[in-house]
Enzyme design. Structure first.
Site, PDB file in Angstrom:
ATOM      1  N   LEU A  34      -0.458  -3.817  -9.080  1.00 44.09           N
ATOM      2  CA  LEU A  34      -0.849  -4.806 -10.236  1.00 44.09           C
ATOM      3  C   LEU A  34      -0.812  -6.109  -9.410  1.00 44.09           C
ATOM      4  CD1 LEU A  34       1.215  -3.309 -13.328  1.00 44.09           C
ATOM      5  CD2 LEU A  34      -1.186  -3.593 -12.828  1.00 44.09           C
ATOM      6  N   HIS A  87       0.726  -1.252  -0.103  1.00 42.83           N
ATOM      7  CA  HIS A  87      -0.155   0.089   0.017  1.00 42.83           C
ATOM      8  C   HIS A  87       0.910   1.239   0.152  1.00 42.83           C
ATOM      9  CE1 HIS A  87      -2.525  -3.076   2.357  1.00 42.83           C
ATOM     10  NE2 HIS A  87      -3.407  -2.511   1.237  1.00 42.83           N
TER      11      HIS A  87
HETATM   12  P1  AMP Z   1      -6.275  -3.781  -0.566  1.00 39.34           P
HETATM   13  O1  AMP Z   1      -6.296  -2.925   0.681  1.00 39.34           O
HETATM   14  O2  AMP Z   1      -5.966  -5.181  -0.398  1.00 39.34           O
HETATM   15  O3  AMP Z   1      -7.655  -3.471  -1.146  1.00 39.34           O
HETATM   16  O4  AMP Z   1      -5.159  -3.084  -1.494  1.00 39.34           O
HETATM   17  C1  AMP Z   1      -5.199  -1.837  -1.717  1.00 39.34           C
HETATM   18  C2  AMP Z   1      -4.353  -1.357  -2.808  1.00 39.34           C
HETATM   19  O5  AMP Z   1      -3.046  -1.714  -2.602  1.00 39.34           O
HETATM   20  C3  AMP Z   1      -4.630  -2.195  -4.381  1.00 39.34           C
HETATM   21  O6  AMP Z   1      -4.492  -1.349  -5.212  1.00 39.34           O
HETATM   22  C4  AMP Z   1      -3.934  -3.338  -4.238  1.00 39.34           C
HETATM   23  O7  AMP Z   1      -3.554  -3.952  -5.563  1.00 39.34           O
HETATM   24  C5  AMP Z   1      -2.506  -2.712  -3.616  1.00 39.34           C
HETATM   25  N1  AMP Z   1      -1.718  -3.740  -3.269  1.00 39.34           N
HETATM   26  C6  AMP Z   1      -1.906  -4.822  -2.231  1.00 39.34           C
HETATM   27  N2  AMP Z   1      -1.063  -5.602  -2.118  1.00 39.34           N
HETATM   28  C7  AMP Z   1       0.315  -5.144  -2.762  1.00 39.34           C
HETATM   29  C8  AMP Z   1       1.508  -5.467  -3.028  1.00 39.34           C
HETATM   30  N3  AMP Z   1       1.966  -6.274  -2.359  1.00 39.34           N
HETATM   31  N4  AMP Z   1       1.993  -4.795  -3.837  1.00 39.34           N
HETATM   32  C9  AMP Z   1       1.621  -3.498  -4.400  1.00 39.34           C
HETATM   33  N5  AMP Z   1       0.186  -3.199  -4.334  1.00 39.34           N
HETATM   34  C10 AMP Z   1      -0.359  -3.891  -3.386  1.00 39.34           C
END
Ligand code: AMP
Length: 289
Positions: A146, A35
């Site tokens: 991604l 994030h």
């Molecule tokens: P989430 O809180 O899981 O809904 O994720 C929020 C944002 O963070 C989304 O755009 C996800 O794709 C991104 N995200 C989650 N995990 C990762 C990661 N390991 N690397 C990069 N971006 C991430």
């Protein structure tokens, strides 16, 4: 950093900074370096960085983990502040959905595969909440990982087909040292599962290697990736798919940009990972639309 809990307050804050460029990072919280990498990029490219933290009930199925999704507001507030977020929007479900939604979006493109097939209605919920957030925040740019490549593809459709004047930026998956993609859901893993979970990224690298070495047949790559996962972990495979990307069409032969995407079920966690590759097998980890 200001913490904002209502839509009215958010609108008031944004009214004060009308002429500033805004970068928006939507999340479900339990923040980790994945994030924060999105915040870093948003920080570098915009005057104001807005992050939302909202576990959106609309995107969880009836037997999924909405209730027990990990939450830690104190940790998240500190992490967001340190990363340089200006406005942290943390609405409750009642603020976002004061009454039962009388209208919902239905995503019809790119949802008959991968998580769209395994989690019916999931991307409709994602599109609905993002539409609300885009109207509330009115960002110039929005940042997504991604790691959730199908989500990126769906957000691209949402923005372009509904004419949101927003630039979409897709950034690399941030990983643990042993290759496991960082995820809020990794806390659900037992020690043994956590060790085994390294097989996921390794299996994707195997797929990449096969393509680099000239394998064109997608079926044979899928088979080898599945075998590799099954040999390395007791997790139940939900899917291993090889599709065109970002169009997400099934393909027989690797002649365009592709994604190898996997999802597996551990006892308490469903994990996903993917790799996006050129037809020659070169990894693509950043996309701007
Ligand atoms: P989430 O809180 O899981 O809904 O994720 C929020 C944002 O963070 C989304 O755009 C996800 O794709 C991104 N995200 C989650 N995990 C990762 C990661 N390991 N690397 C990069 N971006 C991430």
């Amino acid at each position: 950093m200001k913490i904002i809990r209502t839509i009215k307050e958010m609108k008031e804050q944004l009214n004060n900074i009308k002429d500033h460029s805004i970068g928006f990072v939507p999340t479900m919280g339990y923040l980790h370096e994945g994030h924060l990498s999105l915040v870093n990029q948003a920080r570098a490219e915009n005057e104001i960085v807005v992050m939302s933290i909202f576990v959106n009930p609309l995107q969880f199925g009836p037997n999924e983990d909405f209730e027990r999704y990990p939450r830690d507001e104190e940790h998240d507030t500190n992490a967001a502040k340190e990363a340089g977020v200006d406005l942290l929007f943390i609405p409750t479900v009642d603020i976002m959905y004061p009454e039962e939604m009388g209208i919902e979006l239905k995503v019809s493109k790119g949802t008959n595969v991968l998580c769209g097939r395994s989690r019916p209605g999931h991307f409709d919920g994602v599109a609905t909440v993002l539409t609300k957030f885009f109207h509330i925040v009115e960002p110039d740019k929005t940042y997504f990982g991604l790691k959730d490549a199908q989500q990126f593809s769906v957000v691209n459709t949402l923005i372009s087909h509904l004419d949101f004047p927003i630039q979409l930026v897709g950034l690399p998956t941030v990983r643990e040292e042993d290759g496991l993609a960082k995820s809020s859901r990794n806390v659900y893993l037992s020690e043994k599962e956590r060790e085994e979970a390294t097989v996921l990224y390794k299996s994707l690298k195997l797929g990449q290697q096969l393509i680099e070495n000239g394998t064109k047949n997608s079926e044979s790559i899928i088979k080898k990736v599945k075998e590799y996962i099954s040999n390395g972990t007791d997790a139940k495979i939900d899917y291993v798919e090889l599709l065109s990307y970002p169009t997400l069409n099934e393909i027989d032969s690797i002649d365009e940009q592709v994604i190898i995407a996997i999802a597996v079920h551990y006892k308490k966690a469903r994990l996903i990972d993917n790799i996006i590759l050129s037809p020659e097998g070169q990894q693509i980890d950043t996309i701007t639309k």
